[in-house]
Design an enzyme around this catalytic site. Structure first.
Site, short mmCIF file in Angstrom:
data_model
loop_
_atom_site.label_atom_id
_atom_site.label_comp_id
_atom_site.label_asym_id
_atom_site.label_seq_id
_atom_site.Cartn_x
_atom_site.Cartn_y
_atom_site.Cartn_z
N CYS A 192 -3.40 -45.30 -115.63
CA CYS A 192 -3.68 -45.07 -114.21
C CYS A 192 -2.79 -45.88 -113.27
O CYS A 192 -2.85 -45.69 -112.05
CB CYS A 192 -5.14 -45.38 -113.91
SG CYS A 192 -6.27 -44.67 -115.11
N HIS A 203 -8.08 -48.85 -105.72
CA HIS A 203 -8.07 -48.02 -106.93
C HIS A 203 -9.34 -47.17 -106.92
O HIS A 203 -9.28 -45.98 -107.20
CB HIS A 203 -7.97 -48.90 -108.17
CG HIS A 203 -7.68 -48.13 -109.41
ND1 HIS A 203 -6.56 -47.34 -109.55
CD2 HIS A 203 -8.38 -48.00 -110.58
CE1 HIS A 203 -6.57 -46.77 -110.75
NE2 HIS A 203 -7.67 -47.14 -111.38
N GLU A 211 -13.05 -54.63 -108.46
CA GLU A 211 -12.02 -54.57 -107.43
C GLU A 211 -12.49 -55.26 -106.15
O GLU A 211 -11.73 -56.03 -105.53
CB GLU A 211 -11.65 -53.13 -107.13
CG GLU A 211 -10.50 -52.99 -106.14
CD GLU A 211 -9.93 -51.58 -106.08
OE1 GLU A 211 -8.81 -51.43 -105.53
OE2 GLU A 211 -10.57 -50.64 -106.57
N LYS A 221 -9.56 -41.26 -103.73
CA LYS A 221 -9.97 -40.52 -104.93
C LYS A 221 -11.26 -39.74 -104.67
O LYS A 221 -11.54 -38.75 -105.35
CB LYS A 221 -10.17 -41.47 -106.11
CG LYS A 221 -8.90 -42.02 -106.72
CD LYS A 221 -9.21 -42.90 -107.93
CE LYS A 221 -7.94 -43.43 -108.59
NZ LYS A 221 -7.25 -44.45 -107.77
N HIS A 230 -9.03 -38.43 -109.34
CA HIS A 230 -8.20 -39.43 -110.01
C HIS A 230 -7.07 -38.72 -110.74
O HIS A 230 -7.29 -38.06 -111.74
CB HIS A 230 -9.06 -40.23 -110.99
CG HIS A 230 -8.40 -41.46 -111.51
ND1 HIS A 230 -7.03 -41.64 -111.53
CD2 HIS A 230 -8.93 -42.59 -112.07
CE1 HIS A 230 -6.76 -42.82 -112.06
NE2 HIS A 230 -7.89 -43.41 -112.39
N PHE A 233 -6.48 -48.62 -117.51
CA PHE A 233 -6.93 -48.90 -118.86
C PHE A 233 -5.81 -49.65 -119.59
O PHE A 233 -4.63 -49.38 -119.39
CB PHE A 233 -7.22 -47.60 -119.61
CG PHE A 233 -8.58 -47.01 -119.31
CD1 PHE A 233 -9.52 -47.70 -118.57
CD2 PHE A 233 -8.91 -45.77 -119.80
CE1 PHE A 233 -10.77 -47.16 -118.31
CE2 PHE A 233 -10.16 -45.20 -119.55
CZ PHE A 233 -11.09 -45.89 -118.80
#
Length: 403
Positions: free
Chosen positions: A162, A294, A305, A326, A331, A390
């Site tokens: 990502c 994010h 976050e 998003k 995403h 990830f």
């Protein structure tokens, strides 16, 4: 070291077929997430996504080109065409020798992969098309962009889940900043919205069946999207000499690794990336007005976050605006940072902050100004774009308003 500016932008995603359509949707807080439409979708538990609906590749590409272009490559070329057109740049012989392309992508040609697995395992065919490998490889889009415009400088793909687009744009920035190339095409793309792509993500049990609600207490997971965002990164004096319009300045970046867990994010790793970007750009925390988060809509990401932002900005965190687009476009995995950079440019250039839509209930662990549900007008001089992937791979970009 050279100053780096953005002189062109292009996109295709669930919100729009170009930048003006996308920004209009962001200003209106419109969702591009809807019911998925592809073969065997009824076999999936997750049936929503930020899909580019009504897309007909025959209108943009020839039959011969489509034999080589997976959907993610098609999206990339469409967005690149827009970015170059807006920039007005012409790649003459001298410039094309040094100009290059660095793109982010995570899954490669997932549609091609899915179709050919089905052909072999379900339909029992013993042969596949000879172009399957060049069509599905992660670097296909970067290679086709370099060929389409004759870019013979550095050309490669970054694949860091990502954070792929932010890592790619950071590399492109560094190449222009350090004088290796005067112009770089950069950004990212993804198209995982096919049966196998969604089925694989279902297995993680992080997907929502009804919508993306970042930072809201009733969130229940992420929603996949697809598309591309491509930018022209250009050395400031080079852009100025040809009279180019400057959309924003890329001031710095930072990249960190959590080195702790393959899927669970780390507050410390995220905080080091944010503070590192500020340090690299020589920006004081109180100068930052907006962060494109994010913000995936999962409890693990959202809480981590927000905690990282609170740690880095201290008392100034209460004065920051931070939103997750998003919630509108989904995403885009490897392409997500590229499309989200458009929201940063809109904040800096137009003074409009894209909202976090679907925000229903405050979460005490996400007690920041997440610009809930409606866009907001505000003067912003500095914006950050966060990407936390990830594998514990983090990349944050810092942008300044063009001045």
């Amino acid at each position: 070291m050279k100053r780096v500016v953005i002189t062109g932008a292009g996109t295709i995603n669930a919100l729009g077929r170009d930048v003006p359509q996308t920004l209009e949707a962001m200003r209106e807080g419109r969702s591009g997430i809807s019911e998925l439409e592809f073969r065997d979708v009824e076999r999936l538990a997750i049936r929503i996504g930020g899909q580019v609906k009504g897309y007909d590749p025959d209108g943009d590409f020839t039959r011969q080109q489509l034999a080589l272009y997976d959907r993610f490559t098609q999206f990339t070329l469409i967005a690149a065409r827009q970015a170059i057109a807006q920039s007005g740049i012409e790649f003459n012989e001298e410039l094309s020798l040094r100009a290059g392309v660095v793109l982010g992508n995570s899954g490669g040609g997932m549609t091609t992969l899915d179709e050919n697995y089905r052909s072999v395992y379900e339909d029992g065919k013993n042969r596949v098309h000879p172009f399957v490998v060049p069509k599905l490889m992660n670097n296909a889009a970067a290679s086709h962009v370099s060929m389409a415009w004759g870019l013979r400088g550095p050309a490669f793909t970054v694949s860091t889940a990502c954070a792929s687009s932010n890592h790619a744009m950071a590399q492109a920035f560094q190449m222009v900043h350090g004088g290796l190339a005067p112009v770089m095409l950069t950004g990212g793309s993804e198209s995982m919205l096919c049966f196998g792509g969604v089925k694989a993500w279902e297995g993680l049990r992080v997907m929502s069946k009804d919508g993306c609600r970042p930072f809201s207490a009733n969130r229940n997971g992420m929603v996949q999207g697809e598309g591309a965002g491509i930018f022209v990164f250009e050395e400031y004096e080079h852009a100025r000499a040809r009279g180019a319009e400057i959309l924003a300045e890329v001031a710095g970046y930072a990249m960190t690794s959590d080195a702790s867990d393959i899927v669970m994010p780390s507050k410390e790793g995220a905080a080091r990336a944010i503070s590192g970007a500020l340090r690299d750009a020589r920006i004081a925390p109180e100068e930052v007005g907006y962060i494109n988060a994010h913000g995936t809509g999962t409890a693990a990401n959202d809480k981590t976050e927000c905690a990282a932002v609170a740690d880095v900005f201290g008392r100034h965190a209460d004065k920051l605006m931070m939103s997750s687009t998003k919630s509108m476009h989904g995403h885009l995995i490897g392409g997500t940072g590229a499309v989200e950079l458009l929201a940063c440019i809109m904040a800096l250039r137009d003074g409009v902050i894209a909202p976090t839509i679907n925000y229903d209930e405050p979460d005490p662990e996400c007690a920041l100004d997440v610009v809930p549900n409606e866009a907001r007008e505000a003067h912003v001089d500095v914006a950050l774009s966060n990407a936390f992937a990830f594998g514990g791979l983090n990349a944050v970009l810092a942008l300044r308003r063009a001045g």
